[in-house]
Scaffold this motif. Sequence first.
Motif, PDB file in Angstrom:
ATOM      1  N   GLY A 124       0.809  -1.211   0.000  1.00  0.00           N
ATOM      2  CA  GLY A 124       0.000   0.000   0.000  1.00  0.00           C
ATOM      3  C   GLY A 124       0.843   1.262   0.000  1.00  0.00           C
ATOM      4  N   ALA A 125       1.940   1.249   0.761  1.00  0.00           N
ATOM      5  CA  ALA A 125       2.818   2.418   0.820  1.00  0.00           C
ATOM      6  C   ALA A 125       3.470   2.682  -0.533  1.00  0.00           C
ATOM      7  N   LEU A 126       3.951   1.612  -1.160  1.00  0.00           N
ATOM      8  CA  LEU A 126       4.600   1.769  -2.465  1.00  0.00           C
ATOM      9  C   LEU A 126       3.610   2.236  -3.515  1.00  0.00           C
TER      10      LEU A 126
ATOM     11  N   MET B  72       2.818   5.916  -3.090  1.00  0.00           N
ATOM     12  CA  MET B  72       3.920   6.796  -3.469  1.00  0.00           C
ATOM     13  C   MET B  72       4.109   6.829  -4.979  1.00  0.00           C
ATOM     14  N   LEU B  73       4.001   5.688  -5.638  1.00  0.00           N
ATOM     15  CA  LEU B  73       4.182   5.668  -7.093  1.00  0.00           C
ATOM     16  C   LEU B  73       3.163   6.570  -7.784  1.00  0.00           C
ATOM     17  N   ILE B  74       1.906   6.472  -7.367  1.00  0.00           N
ATOM     18  CA  ILE B  74       0.852   7.240  -8.036  1.00  0.00           C
ATOM     19  C   ILE B  74       0.952   8.719  -7.700  1.00  0.00           C
TER      20      ILE B  74
ATOM     21  N   ASP C   2      -5.819   0.753  -0.578  1.00  0.00           N
ATOM     22  CA  ASP C   2      -4.664  -0.007  -0.116  1.00  0.00           C
ATOM     23  C   ASP C   2      -3.922   0.716   0.999  1.00  0.00           C
ATOM     24  N   ALA C   3      -4.074   2.046   1.061  1.00  0.00           N
ATOM     25  CA  ALA C   3      -3.432   2.812   2.140  1.00  0.00           C
ATOM     26  C   ALA C   3      -4.082   2.557   3.488  1.00  0.00           C
TER      27      ALA C   3
END
Length: 803
Positions: A161-163, A166-168, A234-235
Amino acid sequence: MEFVLLIFFPVLAAIFVPILFRKLKSIHTGWFVLIIPITLFIYYTGFIQTTMNGGHAISSLEWIPSLDISFVSYIDGLSLLFSLLITGIGALVVLYSIFYLDKTREKLNNFYVYLLMFMTAMLGIVQSDNIITLYLFWELTSISSFLLIGYWYTRDGSRFGALKSMLITVFGGLMMLGGFVLLGIMGDTYSIRELIANASNLVGQEFFILALVLVLLGAFTKSAQFPFYIWLPDAMEAPTPVSAYLHSATMVKAGLYLVARFTPVFAVSEVWIWLVTGIGLLTLFWGAFFAVKQTDLKAILAFSTVSQLGLIMSLLGASAISYHVDAGTALFKFAGFAAVFHLINHAVFKGSLFMVAGIVDHETGTRDIRKLGGLMGVMPISFTVAFIGSMSMAGLPPFGGFLSKELFLTSTLALKDFNLFNFSTWGIIFPIVAWIASVFTFIYSFYFVFKTFAGKRKKESLSVEPKEAPVGMLIAPVILAVLVVVIFFIPNVVGDTLVNPAVVAMQAGLYSHPSEVLVHVSAWHGWTPELLMTLGIIGLGSILFLTMRKWQPLYNLQPELLSLNGLYDSLMMAGEKGMNRLSRLYMTGVFRTYLIYMFVSIVVITLATLFIKDAFKVDFNSFAPLNAYGILTAVLLILSVVMILTAKTRITAVIALGGVGYSVAFFFVIYKAPDLALTQLVIETITVVLFLLAFHRLPELKRHGESKGFRLGNFIVAAGVGITMALVALSAHSQKLIPSISQFYKDTVYSEAGGGNIVNVILVDYRGFDTLFEIAVLSIAGIGVYSMIRLKLPGKGSTDESK
């Protein structure tokens, strides 16, 4: 004191958090952190009277004056509203976290450092007048939210969820930076206030629409608008205090702030109005529709947050129409007021609901709504808070959400009467979509509260006996629930002090004083179309809620692979597999292969550039004459190189390598560069000595690849590199676009630097910092080597971990 420094107060205070965590283990670290948002909240309330009168405050701190980049804190009605939400909700979240996070089992030092870093980033976003520093804080929110979402980093879901978030959001941030750069170029300023003042001059410029779209990409990704919302569910793997803070009042509101702030710049464009309003309404419907599908309490709240953010975004788009009609009488002034008013309502009721979801999880051991039910009797206070928050989210009286929802319906109905940009034709779609989305909002609000607290308790599904949360954990959500009710009964107090000044700031140029946008809010306006729409929402929503078991399975007909989440996951997996396959093709593990890749690339790119740009020219007039000593030295150099390549023993190769270095030194002597010659001789001597000292540890010489084709390939690569470098050197020497700096050194080395040796003066004075950093690098390398020499590793088979 310059109040711009208060932006950095949280992150500076974070320095002391690890110390407090280690030294004062008997006291929860959150009690110390709580002081920071409370102090800031109290301080920012002092600006309310200024913004109510239509004023503002400015404080600046220079950063890079040569590039016109400074930290400028600009507090008007809009930035003040967000600052109060950031610090006020932040204080309640910290209070909640003190009782939610166990001080003995959690790494509180990490948690509160990340939280304070995020608080600084949000304050920086909403107060920055400089778009470059705004972008700096914008990306800091992405980094700090990545750390907060991935706080429980041992869990796969948290890391994923963190990744994903951050990507988006970083992608959107980079797009936004492109838009900011274009705005800075077109407006010749990085100041938001100056860009707004010169907005009329930006409209007709070539890159105006491109800048508009890029800025919206940043706003849409951060505020989870369709199709970028997929990171928000997902966060929810983050701890509940993080969800209550980031996803109700702060991070997801950053995109809304950006749209509100830049509305005066872009509102003149129909592209802005259609994109913001259209994407907002689509997000409103999409989030509401899929919220009913969820079975996790926080997932329901995540999709409801997406939906509510879409609602506010659509209102911001509708408010931009005020720039195209009579602002004093148009109904569209309600859109701006409704957007800000609902933003406050959403922060309050959604914060309380996230906290209740955390309480249920904390006290029952699950967030799965299928395992819950009948908790009303054992958790009466939590139920009351959940009921108040859910009814406000559904838009029912006597709760604050009802008032802003009515204003929202008023604004969507007004859109169909707007005669520009084809709204008179297509505008009828907006109230229809808004009404359908509001029906699903009603359903998921009831779904959240009654499926959790009403009905029969499922004791066999719970791992622990449920009970009411501790008093300390209830304080924050109870305060928010009380505010939900209070706002309904005194909406105009909130409107006069916070909402109207924010609308004045948001629609700069249309209004000069809060009284010009004054909207009188009341619970009863008679039998209006909005009220009839509300009755329809309640009627149809109630029927659908009571029959959920019959139609909810329809959601299962959609394959997961066809969802946006499925598409994202498929793209990520395909990308990972593709890159792995590609990397295995060229990552052979042979160092020589990597050198060939690099050398071939250098040769192709450099030679192509030289000849495409017609940059290869040779002027022999400035060359030094070649004498017999030079010829002999060149022959010696070539023979030494050939000897290295054909050497069969290590000692021969070492001696030949020394011959290459000494030959170069002779060239320096011949062409009157004694300092360089001396340096070269010393280095070469030391190098040869070092080789000889380590001689017995050098590997035996080996020949790789005996086929003639392989040798020919090596020869071609080597010759290509040599010829390329020679051509570059000849071309650079023959084409001096600007005068050489060497004459400046000759003229000033004695008069300015007081030195007689030009090389020494250049190293010590003209390139003093460069030399200093080179010394620092060598020192660090020396420390590293020393550490490796002193490092004592356990011997083979040793189990002593203390060595």
